[in-house]
Write a protein that holds these residues in place. Structure first.
Motif, PDB file in Angstrom:
ATOM      1  N   LYS A 119       0.837  -1.192   0.000  1.00 12.62           N
ATOM      2  CA  LYS A 119       0.000   0.000   0.000  1.00 12.62           C
ATOM      3  C   LYS A 119       0.877   1.248   0.000  1.00 12.62           C
ATOM      4  CE  LYS A 119      -3.994  -2.101   0.183  1.00 12.62           C
ATOM      5  NZ  LYS A 119      -5.002  -1.945  -0.872  1.00 12.62           N
ATOM      6  N   CYS A 138       2.193   5.101   0.768  1.00 14.65           N
ATOM      7  CA  CYS A 138       2.149   6.072   1.861  1.00 14.65           C
ATOM      8  C   CYS A 138       3.094   7.224   1.512  1.00 14.65           C
ATOM      9  CB  CYS A 138       2.507   5.436   3.198  1.00 14.65           C
ATOM     10  SG  CYS A 138       4.123   4.667   3.282  1.00 14.65           S
ATOM     11  N   SER A 174      -2.928  -9.309   6.468  1.00 16.65           N
ATOM     12  CA  SER A 174      -3.896  -8.306   6.022  1.00 16.65           C
ATOM     13  C   SER A 174      -4.535  -7.565   7.196  1.00 16.65           C
ATOM     14  CB  SER A 174      -4.982  -8.964   5.162  1.00 16.65           C
ATOM     15  OG  SER A 174      -5.648  -9.982   5.902  1.00 16.65           O
ATOM     16  N   GLU A 203      -2.153  -4.885   8.201  1.00  9.41           N
ATOM     17  CA  GLU A 203      -2.166  -3.831   7.180  1.00  9.41           C
ATOM     18  C   GLU A 203      -3.364  -2.896   7.364  1.00  9.41           C
ATOM     19  OE1 GLU A 203      -2.993  -3.374   2.420  1.00  9.41           O
ATOM     20  OE2 GLU A 203      -2.187  -5.280   3.147  1.00  9.41           O
ATOM     21  N   LYS A 204      -4.525  -3.448   7.685  1.00 10.86           N
ATOM     22  CA  LYS A 204      -5.726  -2.633   7.865  1.00 10.86           C
ATOM     23  C   LYS A 204      -5.553  -1.670   9.034  1.00 10.86           C
ATOM     24  CE  LYS A 204     -10.730  -2.954   8.405  1.00 10.86           C
ATOM     25  NZ  LYS A 204     -11.897  -3.863   8.529  1.00 10.86           N
ATOM     26  N   ARG A 221      -3.188   1.076   7.996  1.00 14.08           N
ATOM     27  CA  ARG A 221      -3.837   2.030   7.102  1.00 14.08           C
ATOM     28  C   ARG A 221      -4.773   2.951   7.881  1.00 14.08           C
ATOM     29  NH1 ARG A 221      -2.438   4.475   3.289  1.00 14.08           N
ATOM     30  NH2 ARG A 221      -1.631   2.553   2.363  1.00 14.08           N
TER      31      ARG A 221
END
Length: 268
Positions: free
Chosen positions: A1, A3, A145, A148-149, A152
């Motif tokens: 992802k 940034c 995951s 990661e959430k 984020r």
């Protein structure tokens, strides 16, 4: 992802992992000061570990010496374009229940490179000094995951980088590029001499992405739309032939280096 920068993502990652205060993070002895400042800002303790000049990796023996009951994370940096096999270090990290982060800023050759990564998180920078650059931005690749959430969500509260700020970055590095013209550089060098300015210090301060002062305020941002679009373009148009060209140039000059100079990273 994507940034705003590797520092941004690293800062958010430490917030996500939320280790107890004074937990230790093993980091390569050769690293940038701002990464250490981010660790300390989270009330964590960076622990330096030397790397071998042959492999550009810390040995298991050195990692064992750096390990304590407070150790929670290992950060491994792939240096000077040399990508290393981390299987042995990953196995050792798993044995001691440590979180493994790899910094792949200097070895990006396309996302296929990371398909078989054994690190928990991979960090890739696209800053001004990288072979593939968007003059900013970074990508973090997670194997979890859920983590990661959370990572984020932390950044969703950050303000978006202004377009003016990104345009200013483009102008600054355009001017630095102009300095590579011999006549312009000569004039610049003579001007620094007349003004009693250290040219290395002037250029170094100009190319530095972030000041140490108020570091967290500077990095806690989301990338602007122009930066995100340029990152996307870089991913789509990346040309592996550029890397091969750089490699060939390096091998050419290597032939003319005197034998008494050590070639680092020969085992990578």
């Amino acid at each position: 992802k994507p940034c705003f920068s590797v520092r941004t993502g690293f800062d958010a990652l430490l917030s996500t992992l939320n280790f107890p205060e004074q937990s230790e993070i093993i980091m390569p002895g050769m690293t940038i000061p701002s990464m250490l400042e981010i660790v300390r800002a989270h009330n964590l303790a960076p622990v330096g570990c030397d790397v071998s000049l042959e492999s550009l990796l810390p040995s298991i023996t050195d990692l064992e010496n750096a390990l304590t009951l407070k150790t929670k994370v290992i950060v491994i940096t792939h240096m000077f374009g040399c990508r290393n096999d981390l299987k042995e270090i990953a196995s050792w990290a798993k044995k001691h229940s440590l979180f493994l982060i790899e910094d792949s800023a200097q070895v990006f050759t396309g996302f296929d490179t990371f398909n078989n990564s054994v690190a928990d998180v991979t960090m890739v920078s696209f800053g001004p000094l990288k072979v593939v650059t968007a003059l900013g931005g970074a990508i973090f690749i997670f194997r979890d995951s859920g983590l990661e959430k959370k990572w984020r969500n932390i950044q969703n509260n950050y303000p978006v980088q202004s377009r003016f700020c990104y345009i200013r970055t483009i102008i600054k590095h355009t001017l630095i590029k102009v300095l590579s013209i011999p006549l312009i550089y000569k004039i610049f060098y003579q001007s620094c001499t007349l003004l009693s300015k250290d040219i290395d210090q002037v250029i170094g301060s100009s190319t530095r992405a972030f000041r140490v002062q108020d570091l967290l305020d500077q990095i806690r941002k989301r990338p602007s739309l122009p930066l995100r679009k340029l990152l996307k373009r870089r991913f789509k148009t990346y040309n592996i032939d550029l890397l091969r060209e750089h490699y060939a140039i390096g091998k050419f000059y290597d032939k003319y280096l005197p034998t008494q100079y050590q070639r680092i990273g020969q085992q990578c």
